[in-house]
Motif scaffolding. Structure first.
Motif, mmCIF file in Angstrom:
data_model
loop_
_atom_site.group_PDB
_atom_site.id
_atom_site.type_symbol
_atom_site.label_atom_id
_atom_site.label_comp_id
_atom_site.label_asym_id
_atom_site.label_seq_id
_atom_site.Cartn_x
_atom_site.Cartn_y
_atom_site.Cartn_z
ATOM 1 N N CYS A 1 -14.784 -28.114 1.024
ATOM 2 C CA CYS A 1 -13.347 -28.183 1.323
ATOM 3 C C CYS A 1 -13.120 -28.285 2.827
ATOM 4 O O CYS A 1 -12.332 -29.093 3.298
ATOM 5 C CB CYS A 1 -12.618 -26.956 0.786
ATOM 6 S SG CYS A 1 -12.464 -26.939 -1.005
ATOM 7 N N CYS B 1 -15.326 -29.411 -4.545
ATOM 8 C CA CYS B 1 -15.340 -27.973 -4.213
ATOM 9 C C CYS B 1 -16.269 -27.229 -5.162
ATOM 10 O O CYS B 1 -16.201 -27.382 -6.388
ATOM 11 C CB CYS B 1 -13.927 -27.413 -4.331
ATOM 12 S SG CYS B 1 -13.851 -25.618 -4.117
ATOM 13 N N ALA B 2 -17.134 -26.389 -4.561
ATOM 14 C CA ALA B 2 -18.126 -25.664 -5.355
ATOM 15 C C ALA B 2 -17.470 -24.757 -6.403
ATOM 16 O O ALA B 2 -18.008 -24.554 -7.486
ATOM 17 C CB ALA B 2 -19.014 -24.842 -4.425
ATOM 18 N N ARG C 1 -10.535 -24.866 -3.602
ATOM 19 C CA ARG C 1 -10.011 -23.562 -3.184
ATOM 20 C C ARG C 1 -9.705 -23.552 -1.694
ATOM 21 O O ARG C 1 -9.009 -22.676 -1.202
ATOM 22 C CB ARG C 1 -11.012 -22.453 -3.512
ATOM 23 C CG ARG C 1 -11.015 -22.176 -4.996
ATOM 24 C CD ARG C 1 -11.962 -21.064 -5.386
ATOM 25 N NE ARG C 1 -12.087 -21.111 -6.833
ATOM 26 C CZ ARG C 1 -11.756 -20.097 -7.649
ATOM 27 N NH1 ARG C 1 -11.323 -18.971 -7.156
ATOM 28 N NH2 ARG C 1 -11.877 -20.236 -8.938
ATOM 29 N N GLY C 2 -10.301 -24.482 -0.981
ATOM 30 C CA GLY C 2 -9.932 -24.645 0.426
ATOM 31 C C GLY C 2 -10.832 -23.959 1.424
ATOM 32 O O GLY C 2 -10.707 -24.185 2.618
ATOM 33 N N ASP C 3 -11.769 -23.113 0.951
ATOM 34 C CA ASP C 3 -12.534 -22.350 1.929
ATOM 35 C C ASP C 3 -14.047 -22.548 1.880
ATOM 36 O O ASP C 3 -14.766 -21.965 2.672
ATOM 37 C CB ASP C 3 -12.201 -20.850 1.814
ATOM 38 C CG ASP C 3 -12.375 -20.342 0.384
ATOM 39 O OD1 ASP C 3 -12.834 -21.124 -0.470
ATOM 40 O OD2 ASP C 3 -12.033 -19.173 0.127
ATOM 41 N N CYS C 4 -14.554 -23.369 0.971
ATOM 42 C CA CYS C 4 -16.015 -23.568 0.937
ATOM 43 C C CYS C 4 -16.402 -24.665 1.947
ATOM 44 O O CYS C 4 -15.556 -25.313 2.545
ATOM 45 C CB CYS C 4 -16.486 -23.933 -0.472
ATOM 46 S SG CYS C 4 -16.086 -25.626 -0.974
#
Ligand SMILES: [Zn+2]
Ligand SMILES: [Zn+2]
Length: 354
Positions: free
Chosen positions: A100, A108-109, A94-97
């Motif tokens: 990432c 990614c979680a 998703r790019g934000d955890c």
């Protein structure tokens, strides 16, 4: 659009008309130009994975090695534009955890597995939706063909990430590769490109010949020797491999891989298991402890690391296209998956006609 849909486990996929995808605000829609057929598709089709809470739901469009041209862009997407040619890893972040943001989007979680879950329909279809496109889309250089692109999403990238980022590999090291399917042959080719000496292991001479073409220095036909690890030790100046890859995921290849290592060797697990093992393989943990053997899991490749692989392709150091042995149409996918049941495919087969 036309798509290959999983209706019943182990029954032929159905080629059906389904609604065209629309881009989410963070996604783009890609017109599929090529999509590889992978053993993970076969596992999904067979209904494997429930033991890891990873069974693919019925109704799923499979296919997770896509490449193609962007035809629609979500309102919130900033980096990807209509007309771009992109590939994506199957392991979508998703790019934000924290993973990432630290360059590990492959784990990614809250990630999505393209072609394996309801929220991420796959690319055995005329079009495929790519979620979180700004993070996941890998733009392709103009000189890379769709077929070459298709091998990047899963097997080739998986082999590369495993050997280049997970394992600590030094040029001149011996690398054993157990299982010469798509990911195994990719591992042979990548290990050779990284300067290793490579022993390829399989039951089929045809696959071992392909491994030699792709850079294997030695081969072992596991059906013709009594003790595969001992043979590998013999081929590697008696010591054993520095790095060994289980590229199949059955108990025997996993244990052979661990057993063929020299002291301080590293086992790299790339293959997922079948319904025989159900995700569990017994290993000699005392011996592994005493000899400081490392067990490395490795999944796909972070989208943020594709640049290095594309530069190697540009210089001719690696060539994913060399793995491609067959180009087929979408309607052939059910049969080609069935051919994997008895390991009847050699190299990587790619759908190029939709
Ligand atoms: Zn993430
Ligand atoms: Zn795959």
């Amino acid at each position: 659009m036309k798509a290959a849909v999983l209706r019943e486990y182990a029954e032929p996929l159905e080629i059906q008309h389904v609604p065209d995808p629309e881009p989410d605000s963070h996604g783009v829609v890609v017109e599929t130009e090529a999509c590889g057929i992978c053993r993970s598709d076969w596992h999904a089709w067979q209904g494997h994975g429930e033991w890891a809470d990873d069974r693919v739901p019925k109704g799923q469009i499979l296919g997770h090695e896509p490449a193609g041209r962007v035809v629609a862009v979500g309102s919130g997407v900033e980096r990807v534009r209509e007309g771009d040619r992109i590939a994506v890893p199957f392991n979508l972040g998703r790019g934000d955890c924290e993973f990432c943001r630290n360059g590990h989007g492959n784990v990614c979680a809250d990630g999505l597995a393209l072609g394996f879950e309801t929220d991420a329909p796959g690319a055995f279809a005329e079009q495929v939706h790519v979620p979180y496109a700004d993070y996941n889309a890998v733009e392709l250089p103009p000189n890379v063909s769709p077929v070459e692109m298709a091998g990047l999403g899963c097997r080739f990238a998986t082999a590369y990430h495993g050997l280049a980022h997970r394992a600590d590999l030094t040029p001149g090291d011996w690398v054993a590769v157990h299982g010469c399917g798509g990911v195994g042959l990719s591992a042979v080719h990548v290990a050779d490109a990284l300067g290793a000496n490579v022993v390829a292991v399989d039951l089929a001479d045809e696959k071992l010949s392909k491994a030699c073409e792709l850079g294997a220095d030695e081969t072992v036909n596991a059906g013709e020797v009594e003790d595969v690890p001992e043979r590998i030790r013999g081929l590697t100046s008696g010591g054993g491999a520095h790095v060994s890859v289980d590229a199949l995921g059955v108990a025997e290849t996993c244990r052979n891989s661990v057993a063929c290592l020299r002291e301080r060797g590293q086992h790299l697990q790339l293959g997922l298991t079948t319904d025989e093992e159900r995700g569990e393989v017994a290993l000699p943990t005392d011996a592994m402890t005493m000899r400081e053997i490392t067990f490395l899991g490795s999944r796909g490749m972070p989208p943020t690391r594709y640049g290095e692989l594309l530069r190697m392709m540009d210089r001719g150091t690696v060539s994913p296209a060399a793995l491609v042995t067959n180009e087929v149409a979408l309607g052939d996918v059910p049969d080609r998956l069935a051919a994997m049941s008895d390991y009847g495919t050699v190299g990587i087969e790619v759908v190029t006609e939709f």
